[in-house]
Design an enzyme around this catalytic site. Structure first.
Site, PDB file in Angstrom:
ATOM      1  N   ASN A  93       2.386  -4.899  -3.318  1.00  0.00           N
ATOM      2  CA  ASN A  93       1.001  -5.321  -3.052  1.00  0.00           C
ATOM      3  C   ASN A  93       0.151  -4.089  -2.772  1.00  0.00           C
ATOM      4  OD1 ASN A  93      -0.785  -7.635  -2.492  1.00  0.00           O
ATOM      5  ND2 ASN A  93      -0.783  -6.929  -0.359  1.00  0.00           N
ATOM      6  N   HIS A 152     -10.059  -6.399  -2.331  1.00  0.00           N
ATOM      7  CA  HIS A 152     -11.127  -6.263  -1.324  1.00  0.00           C
ATOM      8  C   HIS A 152     -12.329  -5.626  -2.011  1.00  0.00           C
ATOM      9  CE1 HIS A 152      -8.664  -7.636   1.947  1.00  0.00           C
ATOM     10  NE2 HIS A 152      -7.707  -6.773   1.619  1.00  0.00           N
ATOM     11  N   GLU A 154      -5.623 -10.959  -1.536  1.00  0.00           N
ATOM     12  CA  GLU A 154      -6.478 -10.780  -0.350  1.00  0.00           C
ATOM     13  C   GLU A 154      -7.955 -10.689  -0.724  1.00  0.00           C
ATOM     14  OE1 GLU A 154      -5.142  -7.465   2.092  1.00  0.00           O
ATOM     15  OE2 GLU A 154      -3.036  -7.895   1.693  1.00  0.00           O
ATOM     16  N   GLU A 187       0.815  -1.229   0.000  1.00  0.00           N
ATOM     17  CA  GLU A 187       0.000   0.000   0.000  1.00  0.00           C
ATOM     18  C   GLU A 187       0.848   1.278   0.000  1.00  0.00           C
ATOM     19  OE1 GLU A 187      -2.661  -0.489   3.357  1.00  0.00           O
ATOM     20  OE2 GLU A 187      -3.665  -2.186   2.427  1.00  0.00           O
ATOM     21  N   ASP A 236     -11.732 -10.683  -0.954  1.00  0.00           N
ATOM     22  CA  ASP A 236     -12.996 -10.959  -0.261  1.00  0.00           C
ATOM     23  C   ASP A 236     -14.067 -10.064  -0.881  1.00  0.00           C
ATOM     24  OD1 ASP A 236     -12.217  -8.555   1.018  1.00  0.00           O
ATOM     25  OD2 ASP A 236     -11.989  -9.486   2.987  1.00  0.00           O
TER      26      ASP A 236
HETATM   27  C1  XIL Z   1      -6.085  -6.718   8.247  1.00  0.00           C
HETATM   28  C2  XIL Z   1      -6.385  -7.932   9.108  1.00  0.00           C
HETATM   29  O1  XIL Z   1      -7.253  -8.775   8.396  1.00  0.00           O
HETATM   30  C3  XIL Z   1      -6.999  -7.510  10.423  1.00  0.00           C
HETATM   31  O2  XIL Z   1      -7.141  -8.627  11.280  1.00  0.00           O
HETATM   32  C4  XIL Z   1      -6.139  -6.455  11.090  1.00  0.00           C
HETATM   33  O3  XIL Z   1      -6.777  -5.988  12.263  1.00  0.00           O
HETATM   34  C5  XIL Z   1      -5.891  -5.299  10.142  1.00  0.00           C
HETATM   35  O4  XIL Z   1      -5.313  -5.774   8.956  1.00  0.00           O
HETATM   36  N1  XIL Z   1      -4.794  -4.916   3.641  1.00  0.00           N
HETATM   37  C6  XIL Z   1      -3.766  -5.698   4.098  1.00  0.00           C
HETATM   38  C7  XIL Z   1      -4.002  -6.608   5.247  1.00  0.00           C
HETATM   39  O5  XIL Z   1      -2.691  -5.717   3.474  1.00  0.00           O
HETATM   40  O6  XIL Z   1      -2.835  -6.795   6.010  1.00  0.00           O
HETATM   41  C8  XIL Z   1      -5.114  -6.140   6.128  1.00  0.00           C
HETATM   42  O7  XIL Z   1      -5.356  -7.139   7.110  1.00  0.00           O
HETATM   43  C9  XIL Z   1      -6.343  -5.867   5.296  1.00  0.00           C
HETATM   44  C10 XIL Z   1      -6.084  -4.796   4.274  1.00  0.00           C
END
Ligand code: XIL
Length: 345
Positions: free
Chosen positions: A199, A235, A264, A158, A266
């Site tokens: 990422n 996401h 990641e 990020e 979802d």
């Molecule tokens: C999130 C986790 O899922 C949570 O449990 C934690 O409290 C915060 O981080 N982008 C990312 C991940 O790269 O590391 C994040 O994970 C979600 C967003």
């Protein structure tokens, strides 16, 4: 005629069955195998330790894993110089026993940093020169510890803002933009075989972010910096359109020679859950996998948790949830079945 000859003659005389293609896979591991990719999930360490049903599904379904939190800086070095590897080690150990490859997440980020670090920088007790040494030592120590055991590292996470500028984090502010190249070089030195990734989220669709990330990669490559892949967090939420250009964006990065990973995924929804929303969610999961499979360089498809029992969504997005493939009781949702139905490329 001898029985063997009769049997052979019968076999030749019978029409061959029409080729029906590979049968529908029974689970995600089989799906991954059929497509020649890895299918992964983020792992909640407490659940891995304490919940036998969670552990069983995790180890049965997935052939790739990412630590949801256990490898973040605040988890591995909560006090300066006092490393706490137990959780990260447990994840790597469990993965090895279950034939799962591992994504290391993450080396350089602006979140989940230990207080000693952020406070030290804020009050001036950690100077920029010292911060650079701290970052180098952190990357070197962590990557070396898991040398040969981590397939791919999210080296920087990020680092680009929504408007396409570099994120104003403690790294950019104190070390300047060179911290990104440094991070990749230090990680490569510590494990020359690990694939090193940049990422980010919203690079599925956000043009300024995509363009900056592409230029960043090109610039790193031009300077000989070891960067091997780009991770699309993915996401998504069904209240927004599916990012319809995603496959093209993946292709643009693949054209630079990078490996592509969905890191990641979802697909959240505004609660309550309805059958219609679950159907839309299933479609988003199906399209995401289809997009990945349409790009040869896309080799990993990882979801950010596989059960609604353990998902970051309700805690981070007010009124939203139900973002995963399985419900809270680990029962498959339409999205899970939709993935199994995606045909080979
Ligand atoms: C999130 C986790 O899922 C949570 O449990 C934690 O409290 C915060 O981080 N982008 C990312 C991940 O790269 O590391 C994040 O994970 C979600 C967003």
């Amino acid at each position: 005629m001898k029985p063997l000859i009769i049997a052979l003659a019968l076999m030749l005389a019978l029409p061959a069955p029409a080729y029906a293609g590979p049968r529908q896979p029974r689970d995600l591991r089989e799906l991954a195998h059929q497509h020649g990719i890895r299918i992964g999930t983020a792992v909640d360490i407490a659940a891995l330790r304490d919940e036998a049903d969670y552990r069983k599904v995790l180890n049965h379904q997935f052939n790739h894993v990412t630590a949801e939190n256990a490898m973040k800086w605040e988890s591995v070095e909560p006090e300066r110089g006092a490393y706490t590897w137990a959780d990260a080690d447990a994840l790597v150990h469990n993965a090895h026993r279950n034939r799962q490859r591992v994504r290391g997440h993450t080396l350089v980020w602006h979140n989940q940093l230990p207080a000693w670090l952020t406070e030290g920088v804020a009050d001036g007790s950690i100077t920029p020169a010292e911060l650079k040494r701290i970052l180098r030592d952190h990357i070197t120590t962590q990557v070396r510890r898991y040398k040969g055991k981590i397939r791919a590292w999210d080296v920087v996470n990020e680092v680009v803002e929504e408007d396409g500028s570099l994120r104003q984090n403690i790294w950019l502010t104190n070390l300047g933009p060179g911290y990104i190249a440094d991070a990749f070089r230090w990680a490569h030195r510590a494990d020359p075989h690990a694939k090193l990734f940049i990422n980010d989220y919203n690079i599925e669709w956000n043009t300024p972010k995509i363009e900056t990330t592409l230029s960043l990669v090109k610039d790193l490559q031009a300077r000989g910096v070891p960067i091997h892949g780009v991770g699309f967090q993915g996401h998504l939420g069904i209240q927004y359109d599916y990012p319809g250009d995603w496959a093209n964006v993946m292709r643009r990065f693949a054209d630079l020679g990078l490996e592509i990973a969905v890191t990641e995924l979802d697909v959240r929804m505004v609660l309550p859950v309805t059958p219609e929303k679950l159907a839309t969610q299933a479609d988003y999961y199906r399209r995401a996998l289809t997009d990945c499979l349409s790009v040869e360089a896309c080799k990993e498809f990882t979801v950010w948790g596989f059960t609604d029992r353990h998902s970051w969504v309700p805690g981070w997005f007010d009124g939203e949830g139900a973002a995963c493939l399985l419900d809270e009781n680990l029962a498959p949702k339409p999205a899970y079945r939709a993935l199994l139905g995606v045909r080979a490329r």
